[in-house]
Design an enzyme around this catalytic site. Structure first.
Site, PDB file in Angstrom:
ATOM      1  N   ASP A   4     -17.307  81.626  13.307  1.00  0.00           N
ATOM      2  CA  ASP A   4     -17.173  82.875  14.040  1.00  0.00           C
ATOM      3  C   ASP A   4     -17.621  84.060  13.186  1.00  0.00           C
ATOM      4  OD1 ASP A   4     -15.890  85.299  15.125  1.00  0.00           O
ATOM      5  OD2 ASP A   4     -14.804  83.962  16.463  1.00  0.00           O
ATOM      6  N   VAL A  14     -15.576  85.371  19.034  1.00  0.00           N
ATOM      7  CA  VAL A  14     -16.778  84.595  19.341  1.00  0.00           C
ATOM      8  C   VAL A  14     -16.417  83.144  19.659  1.00  0.00           C
ATOM      9  CG1 VAL A  14     -19.031  83.870  18.517  1.00  0.00           C
ATOM     10  CG2 VAL A  14     -18.148  86.118  17.882  1.00  0.00           C
ATOM     11  N   ASP A  15     -15.543  82.551  18.867  1.00  0.00           N
ATOM     12  CA  ASP A  15     -15.078  81.194  19.164  1.00  0.00           C
ATOM     13  C   ASP A  15     -14.512  81.110  20.578  1.00  0.00           C
ATOM     14  OD1 ASP A  15     -15.529  79.439  16.956  1.00  0.00           O
ATOM     15  OD2 ASP A  15     -14.012  80.511  15.817  1.00  0.00           O
ATOM     16  N   ILE A  16     -13.645  82.051  20.914  1.00  0.00           N
ATOM     17  CA  ILE A  16     -12.978  82.008  22.220  1.00  0.00           C
ATOM     18  C   ILE A  16     -13.985  82.265  23.341  1.00  0.00           C
ATOM     19  CG2 ILE A  16     -11.216  83.080  23.672  1.00  0.00           C
ATOM     20  CD1 ILE A  16      -9.689  83.707  21.025  1.00  0.00           C
TER      21      ILE A  16
END
Length: 425
Positions: A155, A182-184
């Site tokens: 991320d 960003v991951d989510i």
């Protein structure tokens, strides 16, 4: 269908009910090979929507994020609710056979391993399409296909390389966003792809591979800044130094020093605000007549508002903003959300028991879907909590399961399942 399979099916169906109504993804089976945030967040959303999600974890200690400290302490307990846990050694032939038998009955597989990992295990998309042609294989990576495809990404790495960190911090001090945004978001885009693929499968009868990536997700988030750059002759300033489109979009401090953010973004906002504070002179001042006028007059306007809010208590400042119906927010810390009156009134935080026994309340999926209650049905599982039940559904007998446990190929937690109490309740 065996007795174990029939019982498991009825249990899964009852777990995916919202009152007397099935949840949107009831009956959809998901295999979650994800780890850390991106894959697990994708599978958690699907689980909250009612899918039966089986989380595949390594032996003997489960997903490594179970044991992270610091910023990672909250990863596992948040992103793995409403899932069942099977702990299996995929490096063994027996473990891979379990995986393939799970795939044969699954609708979707989610994975976010490093490039090539699933292929080395014999569990790549092409191999598993031969096992189950209806399988939707969701591959979540750092980059989509291209020159960067084999790079490892995180991320924070892609925040740095796309300009997001540059835009977040002041000049010369790039700063990552304060959550795994960003991951989510990459996980959310994967959910969109999965839902599209499920819809397509209704038409074609076949599965497909869908892909989501951290880098491309962040580039998408940067689109508004790219559009700005295309129309500007000067470099884009980071957000802390931006030229605001609104005259009042600032943090002020009330009498006891606590901060409150206030946005006065339209002329109607300004008129209502002036009426509430009983300052018709400000409303009628020609330098403050329109938003653009007020932007030009910020050197004179902001000190006036700083003095105004500095003479109010937080309660009075909130009352002024509410009466004027302007955007505002006292500056909160994450832990303040536990006592947020709106979340308490709406059930926005759901009671959750973490695998280590800690009882807390964590955010609900932030959407309403008709009358479906997208609630927590299963607390985040212990390592291998559901191994025996899932293997029984696949047709393994008790002796065979015991043998796999004795050989260390699987881990089966024998502690009582608190989720049965939640289901019964």
């Amino acid at each position: 269908m065996s007795t174990a399979q029939s019982t498991a099916q009825s249990t899964a169906q009852s777990m995916a009910q919202s009152g007397d109504k099935p949840l949107p993804l009831a009956g959809v089976k998901i295999l979650d090979f994800g780890h850390t945030v991106m894959g697990p967040s994708c599978a958690m959303i699907l689980a909250d929507l009612g899918a039966d999600v089986v989380k595949i974890e390594p032996v003997p200690d489960g997903e490594p994020t179970r044991h992270l400290k610091g910023f990672g302490t909250g990863y596992f307990g948040y992103f793995n609710r409403n899932k069942r846990s099977v702990a299996v050694d995929l490096k063994t032939p027996e473990g891979r056979d379990i995986a393939r038998r799970l795939v044969a009955e699954a609708d979707v597989l989610v994975e976010n391993f490093a490039p090539g990992t699933m292929e080395r295990l014999g569990l790549g998309a092409e191999a598993l399409a031969r096992v189950n042609p209806r399988l939707i294989y969701a591959s979540l990576k750092g980059f989509l296909d291209g020159p960067y495809a084999d790079r490892l990404a995180l991320d924070e790495v892609v925040q740095m390389m796309t300009g997001l960190a540059y835009m977040t911090g002041p000049s010369g001090r790039p700063l990552r966003a304060g959550t795994s945004v960003v991951d989510i978001t990459g996980g959310m885009f994967a959910v969109i792809g999965i839902l599209v693929a499920l819809r397509e499968r209704e038409r074609t009868g076949r599965g497909q591979t869908i892909e989501s990536a951290l880098f491309e997700t962040t580039v998408f988030l940067m689109g508004q800044h790219l559009c700005y750059a295309a129309q500007s002759d000067a470099p884009i300033p980071p957000m802390p130094e931006r030229v605001s489109a609104w005259a009042v979009y600032e943090t002020f401090h009330v009498a006891d020093g606590r901060p409150i953010f206030v946005g006065i973004t339209t002329d109607s906002h300004w008129e209502r605000f002036c009426a509430v504070i009983d300052r018709p002179d400000l409303r009628d001042d020609p330098e403050f007549r329109t938003n653009n006028d007020r932007i030009a007059a910020r050197p004179r306007l902001l000190p006036l508002l700083t003095a105004l809010f500095g003479g109010l208590s937080m309660e009075d400042a909130v009352a002024v903003c509410e009466r004027a119906r302007i955007p505002f927010a006292p500056i909160a810390r994450p832990e303040d959300l536990f006592d947020d009156p709106h979340l308490r009134a709406t059930g926005g935080l759901m009671a959750t028991t973490l695998p280590n026994g800690v009882r807390t309340a964590l955010p609900r999926l932030p959407i309403h879907v008709a009358e479906a209650d997208l609630a927590i049905r299963r607390d985040p599982p212990r390592v291998g909590q559901d191994t025996r039940a899932v293997l029984a559904e696949l047709g393994y007998g008790p002796a065979a399961i015991d043998s796999l446990c004795d050989a260390g190929i699987v881990v089966a937690d024998s502690a009582p399942d608190s989720n049965q109490q939640r289901l019964a309740g």
